[in-house]
Motif scaffolding. Sequence first.
Motif, mmCIF file in Angstrom:
data_model
loop_
_atom_site.group_PDB
_atom_site.id
_atom_site.type_symbol
_atom_site.label_atom_id
_atom_site.label_comp_id
_atom_site.label_asym_id
_atom_site.label_seq_id
_atom_site.Cartn_x
_atom_site.Cartn_y
_atom_site.Cartn_z
ATOM 1 N N LEU A 15 45.214 -18.487 53.811
ATOM 2 C CA LEU A 15 44.798 -19.757 53.224
ATOM 3 C C LEU A 15 45.868 -20.320 52.296
ATOM 4 O O LEU A 15 46.147 -21.523 52.310
ATOM 5 C CB LEU A 15 43.485 -19.567 52.455
ATOM 6 C CG LEU A 15 42.229 -19.357 53.306
ATOM 7 C CD1 LEU A 15 41.095 -18.796 52.473
ATOM 8 C CD2 LEU A 15 41.811 -20.684 53.959
ATOM 9 N N THR A 16 46.481 -19.444 51.479
ATOM 10 C CA THR A 16 47.546 -19.904 50.585
ATOM 11 C C THR A 16 48.719 -20.453 51.374
ATOM 12 O O THR A 16 49.253 -21.526 51.055
ATOM 13 C CB THR A 16 48.018 -18.752 49.672
ATOM 14 O OG1 THR A 16 46.925 -18.295 48.883
ATOM 15 C CG2 THR A 16 49.145 -19.206 48.758
ATOM 16 N N LEU A 17 49.131 -19.736 52.414
ATOM 17 C CA LEU A 17 50.258 -20.202 53.221
ATOM 18 C C LEU A 17 49.923 -21.521 53.915
ATOM 19 O O LEU A 17 50.746 -22.444 53.934
ATOM 20 C CB LEU A 17 50.635 -19.142 54.254
ATOM 21 C CG LEU A 17 51.824 -19.495 55.154
ATOM 22 C CD1 LEU A 17 53.083 -19.750 54.334
ATOM 23 C CD2 LEU A 17 52.066 -18.393 56.179
ATOM 24 N N ALA A 18 48.727 -21.626 54.473
ATOM 25 C CA ALA A 18 48.322 -22.882 55.118
ATOM 26 C C ALA A 18 48.350 -24.037 54.123
ATOM 27 O O ALA A 18 48.829 -25.133 54.436
ATOM 28 C CB ALA A 18 46.920 -22.729 55.712
ATOM 29 N N HIS A 19 47.866 -23.786 52.914
ATOM 30 C CA HIS A 19 47.851 -24.828 51.889
ATOM 31 C C HIS A 19 49.265 -25.257 51.526
ATOM 32 O O HIS A 19 49.560 -26.461 51.405
ATOM 33 C CB HIS A 19 47.110 -24.327 50.656
ATOM 34 C CG HIS A 19 46.985 -25.339 49.567
ATOM 35 N ND1 HIS A 19 47.844 -25.398 48.500
ATOM 36 C CD2 HIS A 19 46.098 -26.360 49.389
ATOM 37 C CE1 HIS A 19 47.497 -26.388 47.703
ATOM 38 N NE2 HIS A 19 46.446 -26.987 48.210
ATOM 39 N N GLU A 20 50.173 -24.298 51.350
ATOM 40 C CA GLU A 20 51.545 -24.626 50.980
ATOM 41 C C GLU A 20 52.255 -25.407 52.086
ATOM 42 O O GLU A 20 53.043 -26.312 51.805
ATOM 43 C CB GLU A 20 52.312 -23.348 50.652
ATOM 44 C CG GLU A 20 51.881 -22.693 49.345
ATOM 45 C CD GLU A 20 52.041 -23.655 48.170
ATOM 46 O OE1 GLU A 20 53.182 -23.972 47.809
ATOM 47 O OE2 GLU A 20 51.011 -24.085 47.630
ATOM 48 N N GLU A 107 38.669 -17.367 47.954
ATOM 49 C CA GLU A 107 38.818 -17.926 49.298
ATOM 50 C C GLU A 107 38.101 -19.274 49.416
ATOM 51 O O GLU A 107 38.591 -20.190 50.094
ATOM 52 C CB GLU A 107 38.285 -16.946 50.329
ATOM 53 C CG GLU A 107 39.129 -15.692 50.475
ATOM 54 C CD GLU A 107 38.612 -14.761 51.560
ATOM 55 O OE1 GLU A 107 37.710 -15.164 52.331
ATOM 56 O OE2 GLU A 107 39.095 -13.620 51.648
ATOM 57 N N ALA A 108 36.953 -19.405 48.771
ATOM 58 C CA ALA A 108 36.209 -20.667 48.848
ATOM 59 C C ALA A 108 37.000 -21.807 48.220
ATOM 60 O O ALA A 108 37.039 -22.930 48.755
ATOM 61 C CB ALA A 108 34.851 -20.517 48.162
ATOM 62 N N HIS A 113 40.556 -26.675 49.325
ATOM 63 C CA HIS A 113 41.807 -27.413 49.181
ATOM 64 C C HIS A 113 42.554 -27.538 50.508
ATOM 65 O O HIS A 113 43.212 -28.553 50.755
ATOM 66 C CB HIS A 113 42.680 -26.744 48.123
ATOM 67 C CG HIS A 113 42.247 -27.028 46.722
ATOM 68 N ND1 HIS A 113 42.903 -27.897 45.895
ATOM 69 C CD2 HIS A 113 41.178 -26.570 46.001
ATOM 70 C CE1 HIS A 113 42.290 -27.969 44.720
ATOM 71 N NE2 HIS A 113 41.246 -27.166 44.755
ATOM 72 N N VAL A 114 42.462 -26.517 51.348
ATOM 73 C CA VAL A 114 43.064 -26.610 52.686
ATOM 74 C C VAL A 114 42.398 -27.730 53.481
ATOM 75 O O VAL A 114 43.063 -28.569 54.112
ATOM 76 C CB VAL A 114 42.942 -25.262 53.432
ATOM 77 C CG1 VAL A 114 43.210 -25.430 54.927
ATOM 78 C CG2 VAL A 114 43.910 -24.250 52.844
#
Length: 534
Positions: A15-20, A107-108, A113-114
Amino acid sequence: METDVLIVGAGPCGLTLAHELLRRGLRPRLIDKNVRAAENTKALGVMSRTLELLTPSGLAKEMVGLGVKVPAFSIYSEGRQLARFDFARHVESAYPYVLMLPQPATEAVLTKHVEALGGQIERGTELVGLEQNEAGVEALLRHVDGGEERVQVRWLIGCDGAHSKVRHLVGATFVGKTFEQSFATGNVRMQWDVPNNQAFARLNRGNFIAYFPMPDGQHRFIIAYKPEEAPAGEITLEEIQRAIDACGPEGARATDPTWLARYQINQRKVDCYLWRHVVLVGDAAHIHSPIGAQGMNTGIQDAFNLGWKLALVAQGKAHERLLESYASERAEVGRQLLRNTGRLTDLALMHQPVATATRDAVAPHLTRLEKVQQIFTTNASELSIAYPRSPLAIEDGSEKAGSGQGAIKAGSRAPDGQICKGHENVPGRLYDLLNGDRHVLLLFGRRKEEVDGELRSALGGWRDWLDVYHILRGQPDGAGEEGVYYNPDDTLFERYGIEDEGAVLIRPDGYVAVRGRFGAEGSLRRYREWAGVE
């Protein structure tokens, strides 16, 4: 290409990588074999450095509002305090605490944000095969209805956890060992008079239990057993209470247990993070003891390290060898992580009488030392992570830069400090200028008109990925010139080791890339050439 990046695994790392990537203009595909998000997971603590990295996009503020701030961690043995590590006092960050927030809540927030950036999680979609080719990776996906799909991507990122299918498919070896101790964990409600922001471990002659507060009033417990004493079967309330009675606090009672699990610790790490067009992130690359609460944080920081590099490469703005720095930088972090958590686990769980007595006699004196407090809290909060041997860390070597005692070096986390514009009286923070998206060049000690032509020429081609700011000593002059800031207490000059004039280039993930004399055109060009940034 059907998509540039396929991310396998929608946990905190994926999720962090997708957001970045999304906030840099890429449209990654994010899949997860589970039909729904996990409701119970072991990860709980969010460390200072992770929160700093999550700040520019607004995630940290939201997470802090949901969690419990724990300012210190204490350790007791046989009822006597061995140590109290004070994050509030020793951690130089806007987040001088450990934030207790269960992984599902983390995660939520990330998921929200994603999705706000137009991303989505394809749940019930599993990676079952991959084949690398000159163009990238051909991945075979299986959907929840049994249908299969082949997709061609430039990059496939394995964020799929300790039992990573991606790691298996590329043939990465997972080297390490299994600890002898067995563990039980879960959530309970505690009947005691302990404040709800306290976290601590209690030891007693080889017995171990730790308690961590949760936002809903529950506590997460971890019990460690000697190999020959580990119970079998389901965890019961009676078993939990026996551990509490053996270790303390005296009179404490546990009630209403939920999500109970047994497990053993593995300390393992892959021999390579980068396999041509496949990259391993988080638990897919390294797993270790939960003592220290470093696992989820390290994985999220893997994703931040990779995110800005992968975006530049995928957009054709940097050479593919930039990804090699991800592999080398984070592999070293993973190696140190396994070493340090292994040592902490051995120290906490020792049960030989002589060794235990020695530890209990020495620890109270040792842990009161200021230096020990600083080292422990800085390491635990992950503020000490640095990349001094990275090809992206360049020291200019000038006598006019770097001579300050205790000054940071290239590869270190960029220190924060006070800044204000010429017409402002209330100072802000340097970190307010670090948006996590672009590189930032700080020019210390000279105004815009004092920048020579050679440096102006060198910076001319970097405008698309670089912000430039001038940092001057002293109080604001009232002019309010764009891009010019004052450091009223001179702390930034001291922390960056700048005596009079100097230049510091900060990467999007908040680490110093170049530090040297004013201008430093040659060093800046070396950095740009190695990364292949255009």
